[in-house]
Design an enzyme around this catalytic site. Sequence first.
Site, short mmCIF file in Angstrom:
data_model
loop_
_atom_site.label_atom_id
_atom_site.label_comp_id
_atom_site.label_asym_id
_atom_site.label_seq_id
_atom_site.Cartn_x
_atom_site.Cartn_y
_atom_site.Cartn_z
NE ARG A 55 -2.82 0.50 3.33
CZ ARG A 55 -2.00 0.91 4.31
NH1 ARG A 55 -1.38 2.08 4.20
NH2 ARG A 55 -1.82 0.18 5.38
CE1 TYR A 108 -16.16 9.98 -15.96
CE2 TYR A 108 -15.81 10.03 -13.59
CZ TYR A 108 -16.10 9.33 -14.74
OH TYR A 108 -16.33 7.99 -14.67
CG ASP A 180 -9.52 15.00 -15.23
OD1 ASP A 180 -8.90 14.40 -16.14
OD2 ASP A 180 -10.46 14.48 -14.60
CE LYS A 205 -12.63 6.71 -18.19
NZ LYS A 205 -12.82 8.02 -17.60
C1 LIG Z 1 -13.17 8.50 -16.33
C2 LIG Z 1 -12.77 9.84 -15.85
C3 LIG Z 1 -12.47 10.07 -14.51
C4 LIG Z 1 -12.56 8.99 -13.47
O1 LIG Z 1 -11.66 7.95 -13.72
P1 LIG Z 1 -11.90 6.44 -13.22
O2 LIG Z 1 -10.64 5.77 -13.64
O3 LIG Z 1 -13.12 5.92 -13.90
O4 LIG Z 1 -12.08 6.50 -11.73
C5 LIG Z 1 -12.07 11.34 -14.12
N1 LIG Z 1 -12.02 12.36 -15.02
C6 LIG Z 1 -12.31 12.18 -16.32
C7 LIG Z 1 -12.22 13.32 -17.25
C8 LIG Z 1 -12.70 10.92 -16.78
O5 LIG Z 1 -13.00 10.75 -18.07
#
Ligand SMILES: *Cc1c(COP(=O)(O)O)cnc(C)c1O
Length: 394
Positions: A55, A108, A180, A205
Site C-alpha cells: 500500500r 466528469y 484533469d 481511458k
Molecule cells: C473517467 C474519468 C475520470 C474517473 O476515472 P476512473 O478511472 O473511472 O475512476 C475522471 N475524469 C475524467 C475526465 C474521466 O473521463
Amino acid sequence: MKDDHRSIVRRGRLPESASRPVVTPIWPSVVYSSRDADELSAQYDKRIDGYTYAREGHPNATVLAEKIDWLEGTQGGNVTGSGMAAVAAVFVGLLERGDHIVAGNQLYGRSLRLLTHDLPRLGFSTSLADPTDAAAIAAAIRPETRMVLVEVVSNPTLRFADMDAIARLARQNGLMLVVDNTFTTPRAYRPFDHGADLVVHSITKMLAGHSDVTLGYVAARKAELNAALHEAVVTWGFTPSPFDCWLAERGLNTFELRFERAQENARLLAERLASLRGVEAVIYPGREDHPDHARAKKLLDGNYANMVSFRLHGGRAQVNAFTRGAANIPFAPTLGDIGTTISHPATSSHRGLSAEERARLGITEGFIRLSVGVEDIELLTRELEAAIDASLSV
Ligand SMILES: *Cc1c(COP(=O)(O)O)cnc(C)c1O
C-alpha cells in the site's frame, strides 16, 4: 513426508539469472522482507531505497508513474487505484477544512458529485463556474479559495476551457491550478507547460487504452506537494494493484501510436459524418464551425484528439436504431479504448440532469458521442453510415 509438506510454505530463493528480463516483471508481493532491524530502519528513514508494504508503494506502480511523469514532463507523480482516487487525493491530501474550491461546471460526473455532495459534507466549500469564460471563474474566487480544478475539454460537448486566462488567474490569486488531462492526454496538451500546479489522469481511458484496468495518476509540479499526495494515497488507501499497473504499462507502450491513429480517424470521420443526411450537426474541435475552434487550435497545436460528437435527427427511437445498427461498435459509457465506442449522454453521463438542463448544454436526445479507436477507417465509416441509415428508416 510430513516435514516436506510443511516446507512447501517456505518460499525458496528467486532463481538467479545473469541475464535480465526484457519485460517488467509483476511484483504481487504485499510485503518485502529485510535482513535485519537496522536495514529496515534505514529504509524507513529513506537512507536506503526499498519497498516495505504494497500500500506504501510497489515496483509496478513506480515503473508506471515514471512513464507518465515522462509524458507529462514532471517527476514524482503517484499512481492510484482509479481516476477518482487521484481526484480525491488532491482534495484530501492538499486542502484543509474550510478551504474553497472553484471548479468547472461540466467536469466528469463523479468529480461533480464529489464537489457538490461529498466535499461540502466534509467541511470544504465549492463553487462551479463555466471554464470557457475566465470572467465566470474569476467571479467565483473568494478570499478562502485555494484551488481551481478544470478539464481542458468538456464532455460530451467538447467545449474548451480558457486555459491561459485561468492559469493567469490562478497565479495572480495564489491558487493551485489542477488540470484533469484525461480527455486531452499529454500528446495534445501538457498542463505543466501552461502554468498548472497539478495534473490528474484517469489512466483507465486512453493512456492504458484497452478497457481492462481502472487506474489514476496525480502529479504536482512541486516535490513537497507530491510528497503530501503520496501520504494521502497511502493513508486513504488509494493504492493501485500491481497487476493493473503492469497492464497499464503494457498499454502505454503503444499510447502514442494509438493516439495518432485514433486522432486521424476522428478527423476523417468528423468530415464524413458532416456530409450525411441523418446527421443534424457534428461537434468536433478541428472543424471551423466549432464554437471554440480558434482556442482549441491554439491550445492543442493541431492535436484535436479522438473524440467526435454529433446530433442525430430525431429522438430515442432513432438513437436505439442507430446503436442496434452499429452492432459491432460497443455502445458503452467509456472512452479511450483501442476500438471505437458509442455513448449516449442523455441515458448515461448526463442522465441525472433534467431535459431542460441537458438542452441548455446542447445535449439533445439524439446527441451521440464517439470515442474513436484505431480501426480501419473504411470499415468504421461503413459501419457508422449503415447505422445512421438505420436511424433514418424508423
Ligand atoms: C473517467 C474519468 C475520470 C474517473 O476515472 P476512473 O478511472 O473511472 O475512476 C475522471 N475524469 C475524467 C475526465 C474521466 O473521463
